[in-house]
Motif scaffolding. Structure first.
Motif, PDB file in Angstrom:
ATOM      1  N   SER A 157     -10.720  -9.521   2.228  1.00 24.06           N
ATOM      2  CA  SER A 157     -10.784  -8.387   1.313  1.00 24.06           C
ATOM      3  C   SER A 157     -11.015  -8.916  -0.091  1.00 24.06           C
ATOM      4  CB  SER A 157      -9.487  -7.571   1.358  1.00 24.06           C
ATOM      5  OG  SER A 157      -9.549  -6.472   0.467  1.00 24.06           O
ATOM      6  N   SER A 158     -11.937  -8.282  -0.805  1.00 27.23           N
ATOM      7  CA  SER A 158     -12.211  -8.652  -2.197  1.00 27.23           C
ATOM      8  C   SER A 158     -11.197  -7.977  -3.111  1.00 27.23           C
ATOM      9  CB  SER A 158     -13.630  -8.221  -2.579  1.00 27.23           C
ATOM     10  OG  SER A 158     -13.814  -8.291  -3.976  1.00 27.23           O
ATOM     11  N   LYS A 159     -10.664  -8.736  -4.052  1.00 26.10           N
ATOM     12  CA  LYS A 159      -9.732  -8.155  -5.015  1.00 26.10           C
ATOM     13  C   LYS A 159     -10.463  -7.407  -6.120  1.00 26.10           C
ATOM     14  CE  LYS A 159      -5.740 -11.136  -4.353  1.00 26.10           C
ATOM     15  NZ  LYS A 159      -4.762 -12.054  -4.983  1.00 26.10           N
ATOM     16  N   ALA A 160     -11.730  -7.775  -6.359  1.00 31.31           N
ATOM     17  CA  ALA A 160     -12.514  -7.103  -7.391  1.00 31.31           C
ATOM     18  C   ALA A 160     -12.970  -5.722  -6.944  1.00 31.31           C
ATOM     19  CB  ALA A 160     -13.720  -7.953  -7.770  1.00 31.31           C
ATOM     20  N   ASP A 161     -13.217  -5.574  -5.654  1.00 29.02           N
ATOM     21  CA  ASP A 161     -13.687  -4.305  -5.107  1.00 29.02           C
ATOM     22  C   ASP A 161     -13.073  -4.153  -3.727  1.00 29.02           C
ATOM     23  OD1 ASP A 161     -14.961  -2.109  -4.065  1.00 29.02           O
ATOM     24  OD2 ASP A 161     -16.999  -2.821  -4.459  1.00 29.02           O
ATOM     25  N   THR A 162     -12.008  -3.368  -3.626  1.00 24.32           N
ATOM     26  CA  THR A 162     -11.265  -3.258  -2.377  1.00 24.32           C
ATOM     27  C   THR A 162     -12.059  -2.603  -1.258  1.00 24.32           C
ATOM     28  OG1 THR A 162     -10.254  -1.200  -3.167  1.00 24.32           O
ATOM     29  CG2 THR A 162      -9.020  -3.242  -3.514  1.00 24.32           C
ATOM     30  N   SER A 163     -13.209  -1.983  -1.591  1.00 23.64           N
ATOM     31  CA  SER A 163     -14.063  -1.448  -0.533  1.00 23.64           C
ATOM     32  C   SER A 163     -14.827  -2.569   0.171  1.00 23.64           C
ATOM     33  CB  SER A 163     -15.063  -0.436  -1.101  1.00 23.64           C
ATOM     34  OG  SER A 163     -16.040  -1.066  -1.910  1.00 23.64           O
ATOM     35  N   ASN A 164     -14.820  -3.745  -0.438  1.00 23.88           N
ATOM     36  CA  ASN A 164     -15.459  -4.912   0.156  1.00 23.88           C
ATOM     37  C   ASN A 164     -14.444  -5.647   1.024  1.00 23.88           C
ATOM     38  OD1 ASN A 164     -17.729  -4.274  -1.271  1.00 23.88           O
ATOM     39  ND2 ASN A 164     -17.385  -5.773  -2.896  1.00 23.88           N
ATOM     40  N   HIS A 165     -14.360  -5.220   2.250  1.00 25.70           N
ATOM     41  CA  HIS A 165     -13.439  -5.850   3.191  1.00 25.70           C
ATOM     42  C   HIS A 165     -14.057  -5.791   4.575  1.00 25.70           C
ATOM     43  CE1 HIS A 165     -12.159  -2.001   4.992  1.00 25.70           C
ATOM     44  NE2 HIS A 165     -12.316  -1.527   3.764  1.00 25.70           N
ATOM     45  N   GLY A 166     -13.719  -6.780   5.387  1.00 26.55           N
ATOM     46  CA  GLY A 166     -14.298  -6.810   6.721  1.00 26.55           C
ATOM     47  C   GLY A 166     -13.953  -8.097   7.424  1.00 26.55           C
ATOM     48  N   SER A 167     -14.899  -8.575   8.244  1.00 28.11           N
ATOM     49  CA  SER A 167     -14.686  -9.806   8.992  1.00 28.11           C
ATOM     50  C   SER A 167     -15.757 -10.818   8.607  1.00 28.11           C
ATOM     51  CB  SER A 167     -14.747  -9.539  10.497  1.00 28.11           C
ATOM     52  OG  SER A 167     -16.028  -9.043  10.863  1.00 28.11           O
ATOM     53  N   SER A 168     -15.422 -12.097   8.765  1.00 26.45           N
ATOM     54  CA  SER A 168     -16.376 -13.141   8.414  1.00 26.45           C
ATOM     55  C   SER A 168     -16.211 -14.340   9.331  1.00 26.45           C
ATOM     56  CB  SER A 168     -16.199 -13.585   6.961  1.00 26.45           C
ATOM     57  OG  SER A 168     -14.938 -14.205   6.793  1.00 26.45           O
ATOM     58  N   ASN A 169     -17.300 -15.103   9.452  1.00 25.80           N
ATOM     59  CA  ASN A 169     -17.315 -16.339  10.229  1.00 25.80           C
ATOM     60  C   ASN A 169     -18.031 -17.400   9.407  1.00 25.80           C
ATOM     61  OD1 ASN A 169     -16.399 -15.296  13.065  1.00 25.80           O
ATOM     62  ND2 ASN A 169     -17.997 -13.880  12.414  1.00 25.80           N
ATOM     63  N   LEU A 170     -17.347 -18.493   9.143  1.00 26.47           N
ATOM     64  CA  LEU A 170     -17.909 -19.580   8.357  1.00 26.47           C
ATOM     65  C   LEU A 170     -17.971 -20.843   9.203  1.00 26.47           C
ATOM     66  CD1 LEU A 170     -18.794 -20.829   5.598  1.00 26.47           C
ATOM     67  CD2 LEU A 170     -16.364 -21.338   5.215  1.00 26.47           C
ATOM     68  N   SER A 171     -19.125 -21.517   9.170  1.00 20.74           N
ATOM     69  CA  SER A 171     -19.289 -22.807   9.830  1.00 20.74           C
ATOM     70  C   SER A 171     -19.850 -23.790   8.813  1.00 20.74           C
ATOM     71  CB  SER A 171     -20.237 -22.692  11.027  1.00 20.74           C
ATOM     72  OG  SER A 171     -20.493 -23.960  11.599  1.00 20.74           O
ATOM     73  N   VAL A 172     -19.182 -24.929   8.648  1.00 18.86           N
ATOM     74  CA  VAL A 172     -19.607 -25.961   7.696  1.00 18.86           C
ATOM     75  C   VAL A 172     -19.794 -27.266   8.459  1.00 18.86           C
ATOM     76  CG1 VAL A 172     -19.091 -27.173   5.559  1.00 18.86           C
ATOM     77  CG2 VAL A 172     -18.250 -24.832   5.887  1.00 18.86           C
ATOM     78  N   GLU A 173     -21.012 -27.804   8.413  1.00 18.81           N
ATOM     79  CA  GLU A 173     -21.318 -29.091   9.041  1.00 18.81           C
ATOM     80  C   GLU A 173     -21.274 -30.170   7.953  1.00 18.81           C
ATOM     81  OE1 GLU A 173     -21.828 -29.746  12.228  1.00 18.81           O
ATOM     82  OE2 GLU A 173     -21.736 -27.663  12.936  1.00 18.81           O
ATOM     83  N   VAL A 174     -20.287 -31.036   8.028  1.00 22.64           N
ATOM     84  CA  VAL A 174     -20.056 -32.033   6.989  1.00 22.64           C
ATOM     85  C   VAL A 174     -20.665 -33.368   7.409  1.00 22.64           C
ATOM     86  CG1 VAL A 174     -18.305 -33.262   5.638  1.00 22.64           C
ATOM     87  CG2 VAL A 174     -17.912 -30.881   6.342  1.00 22.64           C
ATOM     88  N   LYS A 175     -21.412 -33.979   6.493  1.00 20.12           N
ATOM     89  CA  LYS A 175     -22.069 -35.255   6.791  1.00 20.12           C
ATOM     90  C   LYS A 175     -21.670 -36.302   5.751  1.00 20.12           C
ATOM     91  CE  LYS A 175     -26.605 -37.396   7.516  1.00 20.12           C
ATOM     92  NZ  LYS A 175     -26.152 -38.094   8.734  1.00 20.12           N
TER      93      LYS A 175
END
Length: 240
Positions: A157-175
């Motif tokens: 959830s975004s604190k700047a705009d509470t209507s901006n909320h949902g689900s997310s998936n992040l993948s980071v490939e570190v080299k």
């Protein structure tokens, strides 16, 4: 982690992937999500990779036999009155590999975690893991070098705009993340990331970008031609 829908996509087309969907989640929003997932203050990648380095060296110093696997669990919480609060449970697995001379060479393993954090811009409840290989364990190695995949999925959830909320998936490939001995200071490395998710009634979003780890405790994040400098301690960003 972020926001909105089809009619607004045309207005924000420079912020999202040309081949993806923004749902009104801008490049700046995406940088906030990635930054908070990296930061040590929210028990992100910077904190977990540091744990891995410390614990791996402890196992080497304990003269474990080659091929030994060790497991551990830990609960971590933010300090009282911290600006960023978090609470996580973590489970660690380490396997020691030796070189042809029978000396400790690298450790492979996995860290699973689950919990939540609340930062200046984002709150999130999430789960994920870091699958890693940490090299540089021989006494003559000047640095540790970490390669791996960092995953984080959950709600935001975004604190700047509470209507901006949902689900997310992040993948980071570190080299080749370089950590100097003995203080584990980041001295280089790169990564690529993908960030996807959805916002109720507004649609899905998708971003991809790159990270360059600097020697001053920051990382340069590039997404869709936008460049931000991320503080790896706090997760705060500024334009690059």
């Amino acid at each position: 982690m972020m926001l909105l829908l089809a009619g607004a996509i045309a207005c924000n087309k420079n912020d999202g992937l040309k081949t993806g969907i923004t749902a009104n989640v801008t490049a700046s929003d995406a940088a906030d999500i990635v930054g908070s997932s990296l930061s040590a203050n929210s028990n992100g990648f910077a904190s977990i990779s540091d744990d891995v380095t410390v614990n791996s060296q402890v196992y080497v110093n304990a003269h474990l036999a080659c091929g030994t696997t060790k497991t551990d669990t830990l609960t971590k919480k933010s300090p009282t009155n911290a600006n960023v609060t978090f609470s996580y449970g973590l489970g660690y697995t380490y396997t020691l590999n030796c070189n042809n001379a029978g000396l400790p060479d690298n450790i492979i393993g996995k860290v699973n975690y689950s919990g939540n954090y609340s930062g200046p811009h984002i709150t999130s409840a999430n789960t994920g893991n870091l699958t890693f290989r940490l090299a540089g364990l021989t006494p003559t190695a000047a640095n540790w070098v970490l390669n791996g995949t960092f995953l984080r999925s959950g709600s935001f959830s975004s604190k700047a705009d509470t209507s901006n909320h949902g689900s997310s998936n992040l993948s980071v490939e570190v080299k080749d993340l370089v950590l100097t001995k003995p203080h584990r200071t980041v001295a280089g490395g790169t990564a690529t990331f993908t960030l996807t998710g959805s916002v109720p009634k507004k649609g899905s979003f998708s971003y991809a970008g790159t990270l360059v780890f600097n020697t001053d405790g920051t990382a340069k994040l590039t997404v869709n031609g936008n460049v931000y400098i991320i503080d790896l301690l706090t997760g705060e960003k500024r334009k690059g």
